[in-house]
Motif scaffolding. Structure first.
Motif, PDB file in Angstrom:
ATOM      1  N   LEU A  24       0.837  -1.206   0.000  1.00  0.00           N
ATOM      2  CA  LEU A  24       0.000   0.000   0.000  1.00  0.00           C
ATOM      3  C   LEU A  24       0.873   1.257   0.000  1.00  0.00           C
ATOM      4  O   LEU A  24       0.649   2.194  -0.770  1.00  0.00           O
ATOM      5  CB  LEU A  24      -0.923   0.004   1.216  1.00  0.00           C
ATOM      6  CG  LEU A  24      -1.903   1.179   1.295  1.00  0.00           C
ATOM      7  CD1 LEU A  24      -3.230   0.726   1.903  1.00  0.00           C
ATOM      8  CD2 LEU A  24      -1.379   2.350   2.092  1.00  0.00           C
ATOM      9  N   ASN A  27       2.675   1.782  -3.404  1.00  0.00           N
ATOM     10  CA  ASN A  27       1.746   2.318  -4.408  1.00  0.00           C
ATOM     11  C   ASN A  27       1.385   3.772  -4.100  1.00  0.00           C
ATOM     12  O   ASN A  27       1.334   4.614  -5.001  1.00  0.00           O
ATOM     13  CB  ASN A  27       0.462   1.483  -4.469  1.00  0.00           C
ATOM     14  CG  ASN A  27       0.715   0.126  -5.087  1.00  0.00           C
ATOM     15  OD1 ASN A  27       1.706  -0.077  -5.793  1.00  0.00           O
ATOM     16  ND2 ASN A  27      -0.162  -0.829  -4.819  1.00  0.00           N
ATOM     17  N   ALA A  28       1.125   4.029  -2.815  1.00  0.00           N
ATOM     18  CA  ALA A  28       0.735   5.384  -2.417  1.00  0.00           C
ATOM     19  C   ALA A  28       1.863   6.359  -2.719  1.00  0.00           C
ATOM     20  O   ALA A  28       1.632   7.449  -3.242  1.00  0.00           O
ATOM     21  CB  ALA A  28       0.383   5.410  -0.923  1.00  0.00           C
ATOM     22  N   PHE A  31       2.044   7.023  -6.508  1.00  0.00           N
ATOM     23  CA  PHE A  31       0.943   7.866  -6.976  1.00  0.00           C
ATOM     24  C   PHE A  31       1.081   9.290  -6.433  1.00  0.00           C
ATOM     25  O   PHE A  31       0.963  10.273  -7.171  1.00  0.00           O
ATOM     26  CB  PHE A  31      -0.404   7.265  -6.533  1.00  0.00           C
ATOM     27  CG  PHE A  31      -1.571   8.105  -6.945  1.00  0.00           C
ATOM     28  CD1 PHE A  31      -2.131   7.960  -8.212  1.00  0.00           C
ATOM     29  CD2 PHE A  31      -2.108   9.069  -6.094  1.00  0.00           C
ATOM     30  CE1 PHE A  31      -3.202   8.755  -8.610  1.00  0.00           C
ATOM     31  CE2 PHE A  31      -3.176   9.872  -6.483  1.00  0.00           C
ATOM     32  CZ  PHE A  31      -3.723   9.707  -7.741  1.00  0.00           C
ATOM     33  N   PHE A  48      -6.596   4.234  11.523  1.00  0.00           N
ATOM     34  CA  PHE A  48      -5.666   4.975  10.671  1.00  0.00           C
ATOM     35  C   PHE A  48      -5.856   6.457  10.960  1.00  0.00           C
ATOM     36  O   PHE A  48      -6.988   6.913  11.216  1.00  0.00           O
ATOM     37  CB  PHE A  48      -5.986   4.767   9.179  1.00  0.00           C
ATOM     38  CG  PHE A  48      -5.781   3.372   8.683  1.00  0.00           C
ATOM     39  CD1 PHE A  48      -4.506   2.907   8.367  1.00  0.00           C
ATOM     40  CD2 PHE A  48      -6.863   2.513   8.516  1.00  0.00           C
ATOM     41  CE1 PHE A  48      -4.325   1.616   7.896  1.00  0.00           C
ATOM     42  CE2 PHE A  48      -6.690   1.227   8.043  1.00  0.00           C
ATOM     43  CZ  PHE A  48      -5.414   0.774   7.736  1.00  0.00           C
ATOM     44  N   LEU A  52      -2.754  14.458   4.447  1.00  0.00           N
ATOM     45  CA  LEU A  52      -2.452  14.633   3.017  1.00  0.00           C
ATOM     46  C   LEU A  52      -2.258  16.117   2.751  1.00  0.00           C
ATOM     47  O   LEU A  52      -3.119  16.935   3.115  1.00  0.00           O
ATOM     48  CB  LEU A  52      -3.612  14.126   2.149  1.00  0.00           C
ATOM     49  CG  LEU A  52      -4.039  12.676   2.308  1.00  0.00           C
ATOM     50  CD1 LEU A  52      -5.381  12.436   1.597  1.00  0.00           C
ATOM     51  CD2 LEU A  52      -2.979  11.733   1.741  1.00  0.00           C
ATOM     52  N   LEU A  62      -7.833  12.353  -4.403  1.00  0.00           N
ATOM     53  CA  LEU A  62      -7.257  11.197  -3.709  1.00  0.00           C
ATOM     54  C   LEU A  62      -8.121  10.814  -2.511  1.00  0.00           C
ATOM     55  O   LEU A  62      -8.394   9.625  -2.292  1.00  0.00           O
ATOM     56  CB  LEU A  62      -5.819  11.502  -3.260  1.00  0.00           C
ATOM     57  CG  LEU A  62      -5.155  10.399  -2.437  1.00  0.00           C
ATOM     58  CD1 LEU A  62      -5.098   9.078  -3.203  1.00  0.00           C
ATOM     59  CD2 LEU A  62      -3.747  10.801  -1.991  1.00  0.00           C
ATOM     60  N   GLU A  65     -10.966   8.723  -3.463  1.00  0.00           N
ATOM     61  CA  GLU A  65     -10.551   7.329  -3.717  1.00  0.00           C
ATOM     62  C   GLU A  65     -10.401   6.574  -2.397  1.00  0.00           C
ATOM     63  O   GLU A  65     -10.875   5.452  -2.243  1.00  0.00           O
ATOM     64  CB  GLU A  65      -9.177   7.302  -4.410  1.00  0.00           C
ATOM     65  CG  GLU A  65      -9.176   7.605  -5.888  1.00  0.00           C
ATOM     66  CD  GLU A  65      -9.732   6.455  -6.704  1.00  0.00           C
ATOM     67  OE1 GLU A  65      -9.453   5.302  -6.342  1.00  0.00           O
ATOM     68  OE2 GLU A  65     -10.458   6.734  -7.666  1.00  0.00           O
ATOM     69  N   ASP A  69     -12.177   2.913  -0.201  1.00  0.00           N
ATOM     70  CA  ASP A  69     -11.360   1.715  -0.007  1.00  0.00           C
ATOM     71  C   ASP A  69     -11.992   0.843   1.086  1.00  0.00           C
ATOM     72  O   ASP A  69     -12.196   1.309   2.218  1.00  0.00           O
ATOM     73  CB  ASP A  69      -9.935   2.160   0.396  1.00  0.00           C
ATOM     74  CG  ASP A  69      -8.913   1.071   0.203  1.00  0.00           C
ATOM     75  OD1 ASP A  69      -9.167  -0.060   0.665  1.00  0.00           O
ATOM     76  OD2 ASP A  69      -7.864   1.340  -0.399  1.00  0.00           O
ATOM     77  N   ARG A  71     -10.889  -1.418   2.808  1.00  0.00           N
ATOM     78  CA  ARG A  71     -10.008  -1.864   3.883  1.00  0.00           C
ATOM     79  C   ARG A  71     -10.158  -1.027   5.152  1.00  0.00           C
ATOM     80  O   ARG A  71      -9.586  -1.324   6.190  1.00  0.00           O
ATOM     81  CB  ARG A  71      -8.556  -1.869   3.403  1.00  0.00           C
ATOM     82  CG  ARG A  71      -8.313  -2.943   2.365  1.00  0.00           C
ATOM     83  CD  ARG A  71      -6.944  -2.837   1.753  1.00  0.00           C
ATOM     84  NE  ARG A  71      -6.825  -1.679   0.874  1.00  0.00           N
ATOM     85  CZ  ARG A  71      -5.759  -1.418   0.127  1.00  0.00           C
ATOM     86  NH1 ARG A  71      -4.719  -2.234   0.171  1.00  0.00           N
ATOM     87  NH2 ARG A  71      -5.722  -0.358  -0.663  1.00  0.00           N
ATOM     88  N   MET A  93       4.661   9.741   1.212  1.00  0.00           N
ATOM     89  CA  MET A  93       3.813   9.168   2.261  1.00  0.00           C
ATOM     90  C   MET A  93       4.732   8.452   3.241  1.00  0.00           C
ATOM     91  O   MET A  93       5.224   7.365   2.975  1.00  0.00           O
ATOM     92  CB  MET A  93       2.748   8.191   1.716  1.00  0.00           C
ATOM     93  CG  MET A  93       1.673   7.830   2.740  1.00  0.00           C
ATOM     94  SD  MET A  93       1.033   9.242   3.705  1.00  0.00           S
ATOM     95  CE  MET A  93       0.348  10.297   2.434  1.00  0.00           C
TER      96      MET A  93
HETATM   97  C1  LIG Z   1      -5.579   3.979   5.081  1.00  0.00           C
HETATM   98  C2  LIG Z   1      -5.320   4.071   3.604  1.00  0.00           C
HETATM   99  C3  LIG Z   1      -4.504   5.101   3.130  1.00  0.00           C
HETATM  100  C4  LIG Z   1      -4.250   5.215   1.760  1.00  0.00           C
HETATM  101  N1  LIG Z   1      -3.441   6.215   1.296  1.00  0.00           N
HETATM  102  C5  LIG Z   1      -3.197   6.344  -0.019  1.00  0.00           C
HETATM  103  C6  LIG Z   1      -2.368   7.389  -0.520  1.00  0.00           C
HETATM  104  O1  LIG Z   1      -1.828   8.212   0.210  1.00  0.00           O
HETATM  105  N2  LIG Z   1      -2.164   7.444  -1.874  1.00  0.00           N
HETATM  106  C7  LIG Z   1      -2.724   6.534  -2.738  1.00  0.00           C
HETATM  107  O2  LIG Z   1      -2.502   6.642  -3.943  1.00  0.00           O
HETATM  108  N3  LIG Z   1      -3.506   5.529  -2.278  1.00  0.00           N
HETATM  109  C8  LIG Z   1      -3.751   5.417  -0.951  1.00  0.00           C
HETATM  110  N4  LIG Z   1      -4.549   4.388  -0.498  1.00  0.00           N
HETATM  111  C9  LIG Z   1      -5.075   3.425  -1.470  1.00  0.00           C
HETATM  112  C10 LIG Z   1      -6.310   3.941  -2.155  1.00  0.00           C
HETATM  113  O3  LIG Z   1      -7.409   3.818  -1.286  1.00  0.00           O
HETATM  114  C11 LIG Z   1      -6.581   3.109  -3.437  1.00  0.00           C
HETATM  115  O4  LIG Z   1      -6.408   1.765  -3.163  1.00  0.00           O
HETATM  116  C12 LIG Z   1      -5.617   3.541  -4.508  1.00  0.00           C
HETATM  117  O5  LIG Z   1      -5.915   4.874  -4.844  1.00  0.00           O
HETATM  118  C13 LIG Z   1      -5.711   2.651  -5.750  1.00  0.00           C
HETATM  119  O6  LIG Z   1      -7.029   2.618  -6.200  1.00  0.00           O
HETATM  120  P1  LIG Z   1      -7.435   1.602  -7.351  1.00  0.00           P
HETATM  121  O7  LIG Z   1      -7.087   0.234  -6.831  1.00  0.00           O
HETATM  122  O8  LIG Z   1      -8.908   1.822  -7.519  1.00  0.00           O
HETATM  123  O9  LIG Z   1      -6.625   1.993  -8.545  1.00  0.00           O
HETATM  124  C14 LIG Z   1      -4.823   4.275   0.858  1.00  0.00           C
HETATM  125  C15 LIG Z   1      -5.655   3.268   1.358  1.00  0.00           C
HETATM  126  C16 LIG Z   1      -5.900   3.169   2.709  1.00  0.00           C
HETATM  127  C17 LIG Z   1      -6.786   2.071   3.225  1.00  0.00           C
END
Ligand SMILES: Cc1cc2nc3c(=O)[nH]c(=O)nc-3n(C[C@H](O)[C@H](O)[C@H](O)COP(=O)(O)O)c2cc1C
Length: 141
Positions: A24, A27-28, A31, A48, A52, A62, A65, A69, A71, A93
């Protein structure tokens, strides 16, 4: 340019798996770097708390998005403000591990001995995050 800082709290769900944390973050970071978003993620195995920073439209997109999630749940904005400067410019991040958080730090920013971000005020959450940023910066060479 409209720089903003957003801090939210959430609760992990049964879809969260600790083993996914590394992926995670990777990827974060990728992005967020592409969008010039900076910040810190704190996870205490239950909640959590994430900060940001970035351009308003990018942070809003973001956040939209992240809210979806599965999760995590009960995603609640604790603080949102326009800013003139970033406080977390070093990290796209950064992860704040629970091991860095002392009982006195929890007592300083919450009303008890258990960390519960939902009991924090927006100003308290910001103060906690700025404290975390100082801790993380002090660790850097
Ligand atoms: C607690 C938490 C924090 C997150 N922080 C970020 C972040 O800072 N940047 C990011 O791109 N995705 C972050 N994500 C993941 C996004 O929710 C999401 O999975 C990601 O944008 C990819 O989306 P997609 O699978 O629809 O392409 C985070 C997820 C969680 C659960």
């Amino acid at each position: 340019m409209n720089l903003v800082r957003l801090i939210y709290a959430s609760h992990k769900t049964e879809f969260w798996n600790d083993l996914e944390l590394g992926k995670l973050l990777e990827n974060a970071q990728r992005f967020n770097k592409a969008k010039n978003i900076t910040g810190i993620l704190y996870f205490n195995r239950k909640y959590f708390l994430q900060c940001l920073e970035g351009q308003r439209d990018d942070v809003s997109a973001l956040y939209s998005e992240i809210v979806q999630d599965r999760r995590h749940r009960d995603v609640q904005i604790l603080a949102f403000e326009e800013i003139n400067e970033r406080e977390m410019e070093q990290w796209h991040m950064s992860y704040l591990p629970d091991s860095k958080i002392t009982q006195s730090m929890i007592l300083k920013y919450t009303n008890g001995t258990d960390f519960d971000p939902f009991s924090m005020t927006g100003r308290g959450a910001l103060a906690f995050m700025l404290h975390a940023a100082r801790l993380l910066k002090a660790e850097q060479p």
